[in-house]
Design a protein around this motif. Structure first.
Motif, PDB file in Angstrom:
ATOM      1  N   LEU A 167       0.769  -1.055   0.121  1.00 37.66           N
ATOM      2  CA  LEU A 167       0.027  -0.133  -0.111  1.00 37.66           C
ATOM      3  C   LEU A 167       0.891   1.144   0.071  1.00 37.66           C
ATOM      4  O   LEU A 167       0.480   2.138  -0.892  1.00 37.66           O
ATOM      5  N   MET A 168       1.827   1.211   0.790  1.00 39.29           N
ATOM      6  CA  MET A 168       2.744   2.307   0.853  1.00 39.29           C
ATOM      7  C   MET A 168       3.415   2.601  -0.641  1.00 39.29           C
ATOM      8  O   MET A 168       3.372   3.753  -0.973  1.00 39.29           O
ATOM      9  N   LEU A 171       0.865   4.152  -2.959  1.00 43.07           N
ATOM     10  CA  LEU A 171       0.714   5.691  -2.113  1.00 43.07           C
ATOM     11  C   LEU A 171       1.710   6.691  -2.800  1.00 43.07           C
ATOM     12  O   LEU A 171       1.507   7.641  -3.358  1.00 43.07           O
ATOM     13  N   HIS A 172       3.180   6.105  -2.616  1.00 40.91           N
ATOM     14  CA  HIS A 172       4.120   6.828  -3.038  1.00 40.91           C
ATOM     15  C   HIS A 172       3.933   7.216  -4.479  1.00 40.91           C
ATOM     16  O   HIS A 172       4.348   8.214  -5.154  1.00 40.91           O
ATOM     17  N   TRP A 174       1.543   6.954  -6.540  1.00 39.15           N
ATOM     18  CA  TRP A 174       0.336   7.658  -6.783  1.00 39.15           C
ATOM     19  C   TRP A 174       0.597   9.145  -6.601  1.00 39.15           C
ATOM     20  O   TRP A 174       0.277  10.362  -7.305  1.00 39.15           O
ATOM     21  N   SER A 175       1.117   9.629  -5.509  1.00 42.76           N
ATOM     22  CA  SER A 175       1.570  11.109  -5.102  1.00 42.76           C
ATOM     23  C   SER A 175       2.495  11.486  -6.017  1.00 42.76           C
ATOM     24  O   SER A 175       2.389  12.516  -6.181  1.00 42.76           O
ATOM     25  N   ILE A 176       3.597  10.854  -6.243  1.00 43.61           N
ATOM     26  CA  ILE A 176       4.587  11.691  -7.141  1.00 43.61           C
ATOM     27  C   ILE A 176       3.903  11.670  -8.640  1.00 43.61           C
ATOM     28  O   ILE A 176       4.017  12.820  -9.345  1.00 43.61           O
ATOM     29  N   HIS A 178       0.714  12.182  -9.263  1.00 41.72           N
ATOM     30  CA  HIS A 178      -0.163  13.388  -9.103  1.00 41.72           C
ATOM     31  C   HIS A 178       0.556  14.568  -8.874  1.00 41.72           C
ATOM     32  O   HIS A 178       0.098  15.865  -9.466  1.00 41.72           O
ATOM     33  N   GLY A 179       1.406  14.643  -8.191  1.00 42.86           N
ATOM     34  CA  GLY A 179       2.318  15.772  -7.834  1.00 42.86           C
ATOM     35  C   GLY A 179       2.755  16.415  -9.150  1.00 42.86           C
ATOM     36  O   GLY A 179       2.559  17.620  -9.581  1.00 42.86           O
ATOM     37  N   GLY A 205      11.890   9.630 -11.522  1.00 49.36           N
ATOM     38  CA  GLY A 205      11.821   9.847 -10.218  1.00 49.36           C
ATOM     39  C   GLY A 205      11.324   8.405  -9.730  1.00 49.36           C
ATOM     40  O   GLY A 205      11.787   7.652  -8.299  1.00 49.36           O
ATOM     41  N   VAL A 208      14.470   5.692  -9.495  1.00 52.01           N
ATOM     42  CA  VAL A 208      15.204   6.327  -8.361  1.00 52.01           C
ATOM     43  C   VAL A 208      14.316   5.561  -7.209  1.00 52.01           C
ATOM     44  O   VAL A 208      15.154   4.794  -6.266  1.00 52.01           O
ATOM     45  N   TYR A 209      13.169   5.700  -6.936  1.00 54.45           N
ATOM     46  CA  TYR A 209      12.459   5.257  -5.772  1.00 54.45           C
ATOM     47  C   TYR A 209      12.393   4.050  -5.960  1.00 54.45           C
ATOM     48  O   TYR A 209      12.887   3.110  -4.718  1.00 54.45           O
ATOM     49  N   ARG A 211      14.890   1.849  -7.042  1.00 49.68           N
ATOM     50  CA  ARG A 211      16.295   1.417  -6.419  1.00 49.68           C
ATOM     51  C   ARG A 211      16.291   1.478  -4.995  1.00 49.68           C
ATOM     52  O   ARG A 211      17.027   0.586  -4.446  1.00 49.68           O
ATOM     53  N   GLY A 212      15.812   2.629  -4.637  1.00 47.15           N
ATOM     54  CA  GLY A 212      15.558   2.851  -3.026  1.00 47.15           C
ATOM     55  C   GLY A 212      15.258   1.752  -2.446  1.00 47.15           C
ATOM     56  O   GLY A 212      15.528   1.541  -1.220  1.00 47.15           O
ATOM     57  N   LEU A 213      14.176   0.945  -3.165  1.00 43.10           N
ATOM     58  CA  LEU A 213      13.362  -0.136  -2.499  1.00 43.10           C
ATOM     59  C   LEU A 213      14.170  -1.301  -2.330  1.00 43.10           C
ATOM     60  O   LEU A 213      13.916  -2.418  -1.646  1.00 43.10           O
TER      61      LEU A 213
END
Lengths: 224, 224
Positions: A167-168, A171-172, A174-176, A178-179, A205, A208-209, A211-213
DNA sequence: TGTACATCAGTGAACGCGCGTTCACTGATGTAC
DNA sequence: TGTACATCAGTGAACGCGCGTTCACTGATGTAC
């Protein structure tokens, strides 16, 4: 010229079965609202003008919508439904692989916001509470479910020990999306300019995200 | 009761020097607009009502603003100025370290959107083009410059060979902050609910993102 | 210190306008028999 | 097949309302002499 008023066609491309007098006024009002929102934003759209646009007396819309807000909520509802279709088609169940599909998903998200700004603002910026109707909430949830499904598939490909909450992740993303869409990806004058395309910004973005995961993406490719 | 009309105070907490008849009507109108936007959104705010709210005839505002849009643009301008102050204070030049400061920055971003929804929507959702006035654009740029400065400091701490483009990093952080703020972090009825706080969501997202950049964050801490 | 004048923020009445909403109605379509 | 009736989408006139905007004005403040 034609004997019958039911002679179909006549310049109007009706979205379905013809109705009684006008022929699917509800449909026409929804399209009028969409057009007006696209032209002047959700604020500058009136019940009366939608009626005029549909070629009908100002009292007619009351047969189909209680008031302006109900019409607007219907536009948003329809927007979510179309949004879901568009996102689903782009995601295509994660074929051929989750990463490629996610990239398409992001592009589809931005394309929807750009090509359907009227829907997009009715859905996200007109201030219509999702609680307005169960259908609206459901439609919104269904659209989000596509993102959630994508996040699920991504997470499933990671080793179980370092699997982040689905879920997180959804949401991430979706947020980026939408932003970026609402800051840089709209069709109107309020758009902010960017030294790159909104699509490139989102793709970078998300990579990168991921890869961070710890998601095993290919080696970094040069921009462009 | 008081002999002089200039007797200061009198319930009105003026934001500066008293004027002629009314005493700083421009200021009062800006505050009225802010209040009205907070109550009914940028759409449901009229020139006439702002005048009424300021206790002044409907013609009076024309001494200070050409029209409704100019007033709205001034609200947005002031919003950007306050936003910049708030973000700057939170960032505090990256003390004690960039990561902690960035965390504060994100929280300040969300707090501004939540506690000042009227400013926030005037700035980002009212459809005011930044090109409306040079001052507005400048104020927006200055607020963004804080994020850009933060991105710069973060990038500077990374080994030169794998240093990402500063501007891109700033835009990503801005986008996810704005996305979360406008989807989940507003005070009004249009807010979507979340299984966690907007702050937690943003913090987690930024941490993952930074790790993806190769930024050496501390080992992952459990949520909460 | 006082007088005459200039400035200009705010008044209040007035206007045309389009909106939202109501109402009794009309007339095309569908249906019971 | 035809007649009588029910239904209901859309009419058009009417209303009260608040908005945006204008205008000649007033009256407090500031300033020149």
């Amino acid at each position: 010229m034609s004997w019958s008023k039911r002679g179909g066609g006549e310049g109007e491309e009706a979205g379905g079965a013809r109705g009684y007098h006008h022929g699917n006024l509800k449909e026409a009002l929804l399209r009028a609202a969409l057009e007006l929102i696209a032209q002047k934003g959700p604020a500058g759209f009136t019940f009366a003008e939608a009626a005029r646009w549909a070629g009908v007396s100002p009292a007619a819309p009351y047969r189909h919508f209680r008031d302006r807000d109900e019409l607007l909520a219907n536009v948003a509802l329809r927007g979510f439904e179309r949004f879901e279709v568009v996102l689903k088609r782009a995601w295509d169940d994660g074929r051929p692989d989750a990463l490629a599909a996610l990239d398409r998903l992001g592009k589809a998200y931005l394309e929807f916001a750009r090509t359907e700004p009227a829907y997009y603002s009715a859905m996200f910026e007109a201030g219509i509470p999702l609680a307005t109707s169960p259908e609206l909430r459901e439609a919104g949830d269904h659209a989000f479910a596509v993102l959630r499904g994508a996040a699920e598939k991504l997470c499933a490909e990671m080793p179980p020990t370092k699997r982040p909450p689905t879920l997180m992740v959804a949401l991430h993303i979706w947020s980026i999306s939408h932003g970026i869409a609402s800051l840089f990806g709209r069709g109107d004058a309020a758009r902010r300019t960017l030294p790159m395309s909104a699509e490139e910004l989102l793709e970078a973005g998300v990579l990168v995200y991921l890869r961070g995961l710890g998601f095993a993406t290919a080696t970094e490719k040069p921009a462009g």
